[in-house]
Design a protein around this motif. Sequence first.
Motif, short mmCIF file in Angstrom:
data_model
loop_
_atom_site.label_atom_id
_atom_site.label_comp_id
_atom_site.label_asym_id
_atom_site.label_seq_id
_atom_site.Cartn_x
_atom_site.Cartn_y
_atom_site.Cartn_z
N ARG A 83 -40.78 -43.37 85.27
CA ARG A 83 -39.78 -44.47 85.43
C ARG A 83 -38.40 -44.44 84.52
N ASN A 84 -38.84 -44.08 83.35
CA ASN A 84 -37.79 -43.93 82.14
C ASN A 84 -36.94 -42.70 82.43
N GLN A 85 -37.24 -41.57 82.95
CA GLN A 85 -36.64 -40.34 83.47
C GLN A 85 -35.80 -40.87 84.47
N ILE A 86 -36.48 -41.33 85.55
CA ILE A 86 -35.48 -41.80 86.56
C ILE A 86 -34.31 -42.71 86.41
N GLU A 87 -34.49 -43.54 85.58
CA GLU A 87 -33.44 -44.46 85.06
C GLU A 87 -32.42 -43.51 84.31
N ALA A 88 -32.93 -42.87 83.33
CA ALA A 88 -31.93 -41.80 82.67
C ALA A 88 -31.10 -41.10 83.38
N ALA A 89 -31.87 -40.50 84.68
CA ALA A 89 -31.07 -39.51 85.29
C ALA A 89 -29.98 -40.42 86.19
N GLU A 90 -30.21 -41.31 86.64
CA GLU A 90 -29.46 -42.08 87.55
C GLU A 90 -28.11 -42.29 86.73
N ARG A 91 -28.51 -42.80 85.51
CA ARG A 91 -27.21 -43.29 84.74
C ARG A 91 -26.51 -42.08 84.58
N ALA A 92 -27.01 -40.98 84.66
CA ALA A 92 -26.26 -39.56 84.21
C ALA A 92 -25.67 -39.06 85.81
N GLY A 93 -25.76 -39.62 86.59
CA GLY A 93 -25.47 -39.22 87.99
C GLY A 93 -26.44 -38.22 88.83
N ILE A 94 -27.55 -38.17 88.10
CA ILE A 94 -28.32 -37.04 88.78
C ILE A 94 -29.36 -37.98 89.74
N ARG A 95 -29.58 -37.43 90.65
CA ARG A 95 -30.22 -38.28 91.88
C ARG A 95 -31.60 -37.78 91.74
#
Length: 735
Positions: free
Chosen positions: A119-131
């Motif tokens: 969950r935390n990895q997904i949140e971090a990725a999304e904030r970085a524009g990584i889908r």
Amino acid sequence: MTSRGPVEAVRRVSGRAGRQAGVSTPGTAPSAPTGTDVRERAEAHLRALVGPRGGQGEVSLREDQWTAIEALAVDRRRALVVQRTGWGKSAVYFVATLLLREAGAGPTVIVSPLLALMRNQIEAAERAGIRAVTINSTNIESWEPIQDAIRAGEVDVLLVSPERLNNPGFRDEVLPRLAATCGLLVVDEAHCISDWGHDFRPDYRRIRTLLEDLPEGIPVLATTATANARVTSDVAEQLGPPESRQSVLVLRGSLDRESLRLGVVRLKTAEQRLAWLADHLAEQPGSGIIYCLTVAATQEIADYLRTRGHDVAAYSGQTDTTERQALEQDLIAGRVKALVATSALGMGFDATLGFVVNMGAPASPVAYYQQVGRAGRGTDEATVVLLPAIEDRDIWAYFASLAFPREELVRQTLAVLADSPSPMSTAALETYVELNRNRLETMLKVLDVDGAARRVRGGWESTGQPWSYDEERYRRVSEAREREQQAMLDYLRTDRCRMWFLRDQLDDPDATECGRCDNCGGLELSATVSEASVEEAGARLSRPGVVVEPRKMWPSALANLGIELKGKIADGAAEGRVVARLTDLGYGQALRELFRPGTPDGPVPVPLVRAVVEVLGDWRPAVDAIVVVESATRPTLTADLADGLSRYLKIPVVGRWAIVDESVVPGQGAMNSAQRVAAVGRRFRLEAEPGALEGRSVLLVDDRVVTGWTLTLAARALRREGATEVRPLALATES
């Protein structure tokens, strides 16, 4: 990176690479990024991921981070990165993903064991524009849309749990497509691959199959913060392509955690340890985690601390998924002082925790290093306190008993599968093999990877392939576990630097004195506790009484054993009571001593007599007769308990759940429910005068509850003889 903190503290959004990326042709690797500007682009991606660090200068990659990224995105190699928590392992695979996606590579696939971490990895990725998306057991309804998005090139990162790799549908339908189209494979917590590791998980062995199916030129990254030299070598060997075992790049860095201040507080009793926690919790910086060795301890300690005014909550693998997510967010946001948790709590990137307290020592310094690593991310200082207990070794011994089964049990399982005309469920296998569900499932997963068994729709089947039992390896792994336990005891007693000790156990060649721990003089921990707190904690721990919930359903496939019982249990026991769990902090100690092998049989000890009386006073069961469960190992104890209850309650002992087949040894079949029901059914019979139970409400008395099936079958027999209700009462329960 030259500034503090990896991509765990993502600040800005940059979706440039993800939006521009194409999708490679299945079965082929896209061209690698080329040119002298690759590092410049990598650092531009890093700056976009991390964001500006005011006053700290320009953010840039560390040399070892760049070495790993270059190996993946330029040289298309396989790499194993063993670096401390907070070093920036996620920065490596996120930046490599952005570079590879720019070059037209398929999505990155990350295998991660922790849903919280996902969950935390997904949140971090999304904030970085990584889908980023995930496929795991909690979002089955989303699998098809996610797979459609992957095929459409709309996903940059896919996170999957290792358990999915062993799911037949996922393994046979999804996994081949992932292997054919992924641009980068990342194996997080890679120490789980090795059975030498402190947290070996058989599902991780399926990664071997995924590695074998990858097209040539697809880079692979394995990461971990907790691998000694033996585990590192084992993982690197499994990671390497068969034709070139030496091609894996291994990057091991310093495992020092500069923010951590380690200390040990040694107190003699459970009351003192609980009182210390209540007295000193508020002094700990920020929010943190209180780790416990058992689920029962998390609940007991959290309940007590709340009565002392502390804002805490219990967290374990038994906590509902939705509640777990809410609790994680409360901890990250500082809305609670602490979560009282088992090792099921593994926080991800955004957890800035000020402390970790361990109520009881993990079984190895490596496991302990991983737990204390939850603190000190994104903060200059964090306090780490260990409060060891005598009962720790009993808990270690219990978990050690769950090692890989004996060869005869493995052979028996394979023979049953070979003789079956159709796939067998784990529940059906339990009726033939004396292993509990978890151990049986774990063993089958190992056999699956070894090629001797295969999970298919509907259960498990034999492949017919030859299989050898690696007794020598299992013995050496067991011996390694014993050495780790001794090392943990040495950690408690050492007068050397504690961080040096942990780093040395992880074979860190740069291990030095930290200057921050209690032995180095950098941390002062008071061992004082107030008399009032000790008295209050003692009162809490001396409060006996644990509810015993009745069994509700018969085990599956009992017909395989000639037993015609199935479905809901209509004539079982009502809710019962025990004095305490064997793992409890209070009466657990006295009960462990009472039931320890070698303790002679005898009457109920006086303190436990008082505890039974107190339980009855709180419970007040409306009973008018007693039936005692006979014991072959402690006949005096159970008889004394029943006779004492008869005198105290002024009701008669009217029958016995008597041993009639001594060839069925005590505890036989206890490893799984079906086997236990069969064993209890052969071993016991109800002995009572005709009509003695008609219309009676019965107190069913036993010494210890292990599986609950002895009491369930006894209650059924009592009900069939006319008893209106059956209330079990025992001294202890194991769960």
